[in-house]
Write a protein that holds these residues in place. Sequence first.
Motif, PDB file in Angstrom:
ATOM      1  N   PRO A 175      -5.011  12.226   5.216  1.00 51.34           N
ATOM      2  CA  PRO A 175      -3.934  11.528   5.932  1.00 51.34           C
ATOM      3  C   PRO A 175      -4.232  10.078   6.223  1.00 51.34           C
ATOM      4  O   PRO A 175      -3.316   9.285   6.385  1.00 51.34           O
ATOM      5  CB  PRO A 175      -3.792  12.349   7.223  1.00 51.34           C
ATOM      6  CG  PRO A 175      -5.089  13.093   7.369  1.00 51.34           C
ATOM      7  CD  PRO A 175      -5.557  13.359   5.985  1.00 51.34           C
ATOM      8  N   ASN A 176      -5.488   9.693   6.315  1.00 51.67           N
ATOM      9  CA  ASN A 176      -5.840   8.296   6.596  1.00 51.67           C
ATOM     10  C   ASN A 176      -6.017   7.475   5.327  1.00 51.67           C
ATOM     11  O   ASN A 176      -6.319   6.297   5.384  1.00 51.67           O
ATOM     12  CB  ASN A 176      -7.126   8.238   7.429  1.00 51.67           C
ATOM     13  CG  ASN A 176      -6.927   8.839   8.803  1.00 51.67           C
ATOM     14  OD1 ASN A 176      -5.855   8.722   9.381  1.00 51.67           O
ATOM     15  ND2 ASN A 176      -7.955   9.505   9.314  1.00 51.67           N
ATOM     16  N   GLY A 177      -5.889   8.141   4.188  1.00 52.96           N
ATOM     17  CA  GLY A 177      -6.024   7.424   2.928  1.00 52.96           C
ATOM     18  C   GLY A 177      -7.467   7.092   2.615  1.00 52.96           C
ATOM     19  O   GLY A 177      -8.386   7.360   3.381  1.00 52.96           O
TER      20      GLY A 177
ATOM     21  N   SER B  37      -3.585  -4.084  -2.965  1.00 49.71           N
ATOM     22  CA  SER B  37      -4.167  -5.229  -2.268  1.00 49.71           C
ATOM     23  C   SER B  37      -5.596  -5.458  -2.741  1.00 49.71           C
ATOM     24  O   SER B  37      -6.245  -4.567  -3.290  1.00 49.71           O
ATOM     25  CB  SER B  37      -4.145  -4.982  -0.760  1.00 49.71           C
ATOM     26  OG  SER B  37      -4.940  -3.858  -0.429  1.00 49.71           O
ATOM     27  N   ASP B  38      -6.102  -6.665  -2.525  1.00 52.25           N
ATOM     28  CA  ASP B  38      -7.454  -7.005  -2.972  1.00 52.25           C
ATOM     29  C   ASP B  38      -8.513  -6.143  -2.304  1.00 52.25           C
ATOM     30  O   ASP B  38      -9.598  -5.947  -2.863  1.00 52.25           O
ATOM     31  CB  ASP B  38      -7.736  -8.482  -2.693  1.00 52.25           C
ATOM     32  CG  ASP B  38      -6.896  -9.406  -3.564  1.00 52.25           C
ATOM     33  OD1 ASP B  38      -6.465  -8.955  -4.647  1.00 52.25           O
ATOM     34  OD2 ASP B  38      -6.660 -10.562  -3.161  1.00 52.25           O
ATOM     35  N   SER B  39      -8.206  -5.610  -1.133  1.00 56.07           N
ATOM     36  CA  SER B  39      -9.183  -4.760  -0.448  1.00 56.07           C
ATOM     37  C   SER B  39      -9.453  -3.476  -1.209  1.00 56.07           C
ATOM     38  O   SER B  39     -10.503  -2.848  -1.052  1.00 56.07           O
ATOM     39  CB  SER B  39      -8.700  -4.434   0.965  1.00 56.07           C
ATOM     40  OG  SER B  39      -7.454  -3.740   0.920  1.00 56.07           O
ATOM     41  N   ALA B  40      -8.504  -3.060  -2.067  1.00 56.26           N
ATOM     42  CA  ALA B  40      -8.683  -1.826  -2.830  1.00 56.26           C
ATOM     43  C   ALA B  40      -9.758  -1.956  -3.901  1.00 56.26           C
ATOM     44  O   ALA B  40     -10.227  -0.946  -4.435  1.00 56.26           O
ATOM     45  CB  ALA B  40      -7.363  -1.418  -3.468  1.00 56.26           C
TER      46      ALA B  40
ATOM     47  N   PHE C 130      -2.303  14.697  -2.092  1.00 55.67           N
ATOM     48  CA  PHE C 130      -3.434  13.847  -1.721  1.00 55.67           C
ATOM     49  C   PHE C 130      -3.216  13.179  -0.365  1.00 55.67           C
ATOM     50  O   PHE C 130      -4.149  13.037   0.424  1.00 55.67           O
ATOM     51  CB  PHE C 130      -3.669  12.780  -2.794  1.00 55.67           C
ATOM     52  CG  PHE C 130      -4.263  13.325  -4.060  1.00 55.67           C
ATOM     53  CD1 PHE C 130      -5.002  14.497  -4.052  1.00 55.67           C
ATOM     54  CD2 PHE C 130      -4.073  12.678  -5.274  1.00 55.67           C
ATOM     55  CE1 PHE C 130      -5.557  15.012  -5.223  1.00 55.67           C
ATOM     56  CE2 PHE C 130      -4.618  13.178  -6.446  1.00 55.67           C
ATOM     57  CZ  PHE C 130      -5.354  14.353  -6.421  1.00 55.67           C
ATOM     58  N   ASP C 131      -1.994  12.758  -0.099  1.00 54.05           N
ATOM     59  CA  ASP C 131      -1.736  12.133   1.199  1.00 54.05           C
ATOM     60  C   ASP C 131      -1.872  13.128   2.341  1.00 54.05           C
ATOM     61  O   ASP C 131      -2.284  12.776   3.450  1.00 54.05           O
ATOM     62  CB  ASP C 131      -0.337  11.516   1.212  1.00 54.05           C
ATOM     63  CG  ASP C 131      -0.313  10.142   0.559  1.00 54.05           C
ATOM     64  OD1 ASP C 131      -1.402   9.607   0.285  1.00 54.05           O
ATOM     65  OD2 ASP C 131       0.790   9.617   0.312  1.00 54.05           O
TER      66      ASP C 131
ATOM     67  N   SER D 158      -3.118   3.773   0.197  1.00 50.83           N
ATOM     68  CA  SER D 158      -3.094   5.227   0.317  1.00 50.83           C
ATOM     69  C   SER D 158      -3.448   5.868  -1.020  1.00 50.83           C
ATOM     70  O   SER D 158      -3.434   5.216  -2.072  1.00 50.83           O
ATOM     71  CB  SER D 158      -1.706   5.702   0.761  1.00 50.83           C
ATOM     72  OG  SER D 158      -0.749   5.455  -0.250  1.00 50.83           O
ATOM     73  N   SER D 159      -3.759   7.150  -0.965  1.00 51.59           N
ATOM     74  CA  SER D 159      -4.089   7.880  -2.193  1.00 51.59           C
ATOM     75  C   SER D 159      -2.922   7.891  -3.162  1.00 51.59           C
ATOM     76  O   SER D 159      -3.102   7.780  -4.385  1.00 51.59           O
ATOM     77  CB  SER D 159      -4.498   9.313  -1.843  1.00 51.59           C
ATOM     78  OG  SER D 159      -5.632   9.336  -1.023  1.00 51.59           O
ATOM     79  N   SER D 160      -1.696   8.038  -2.642  1.00 52.45           N
ATOM     80  CA  SER D 160      -0.524   8.081  -3.504  1.00 52.45           C
ATOM     81  C   SER D 160      -0.290   6.738  -4.200  1.00 52.45           C
ATOM     82  O   SER D 160       0.191   6.702  -5.344  1.00 52.45           O
ATOM     83  CB  SER D 160       0.711   8.468  -2.688  1.00 52.45           C
ATOM     84  OG  SER D 160       0.904   7.582  -1.599  1.00 52.45           O
TER      85      SER D 160
END
Length: 287
Positions: A66-68, A243-246, A61-62, A75-77
Amino acid sequence: MTAIAEPSITAKPSLSRAPSLPALALSRGALELKMFFRERDAVIFTFALPVVLLILLGSIFDRAMPNGPEASGVSSSQLLTAGMIAAGIGSTGFVNLAIGITSDREDGTLKRLHRAPLPPAAYFVGKVILVLVTGLIELAIVLVLGALVFDLQVPTDPTRWLTFTWVFLLGVTACSLLGVAMSSVPRSVRSAAPIVNLPFLVLQFVSGIFIVPISLLPSAFQQVAALFPLKWLAQGFRSVLLSDSAAALEPAGAWEHGRIALVLGAWCIGGFVLCLTTFRWQSRKDG
């Protein structure tokens, strides 16, 4: 002079007390753990599977993105790491428990325990202890791997760990009760693995365990996943580890802690009712 004999003192016989339910449950849990760790193949497979999946899927996935995902610092991982913790609890609580109890029923263990003076609750609590311990070990392995390989930041805020604790406990309870209820479905231990693994595999895909973020899935899949505990278990762990942004990556754009607690709590109650109404101590061939 005649000696006066002292009256003999006869000790009252001590009444032996029967072991309490917590003591019996702990003893049964220790036995379940001992039997589990004796099966080296099962131990290796149980703890190696999430590690292999996390390394393979995280790397894929990464590389593919690559930019997530569209959330700063996530990130995806890292999304996958949180989901794999939920999948590990589901696997040990739902899949392994359902197959293990089916085996106990087929080889006559349940029948013997049901006729023994051991309270039925001690057997089930012992199984939950097994899930708790193996789930904690899987959790530690995945967290260490995520931190070392995928730069997952393990939280230091006590509030986040409090959230983690109640999500973990509700998830273990719900998955364990559903595993106990599911054990009555297979007709034999040979059919147990495919019958139990199929719905769990489907739930992993629609719940955003293997496809991250979950908002990439079709809305119909998301609606199906919202009916079951695995999706909310993974979302709860993401709220702690990311993080809260997720939160913007969730379908509702928020962590929804209240709804997580409500759904997992409802499945705990529903799983308990299912256990009471469907559990069988004997196999179908025994009548």
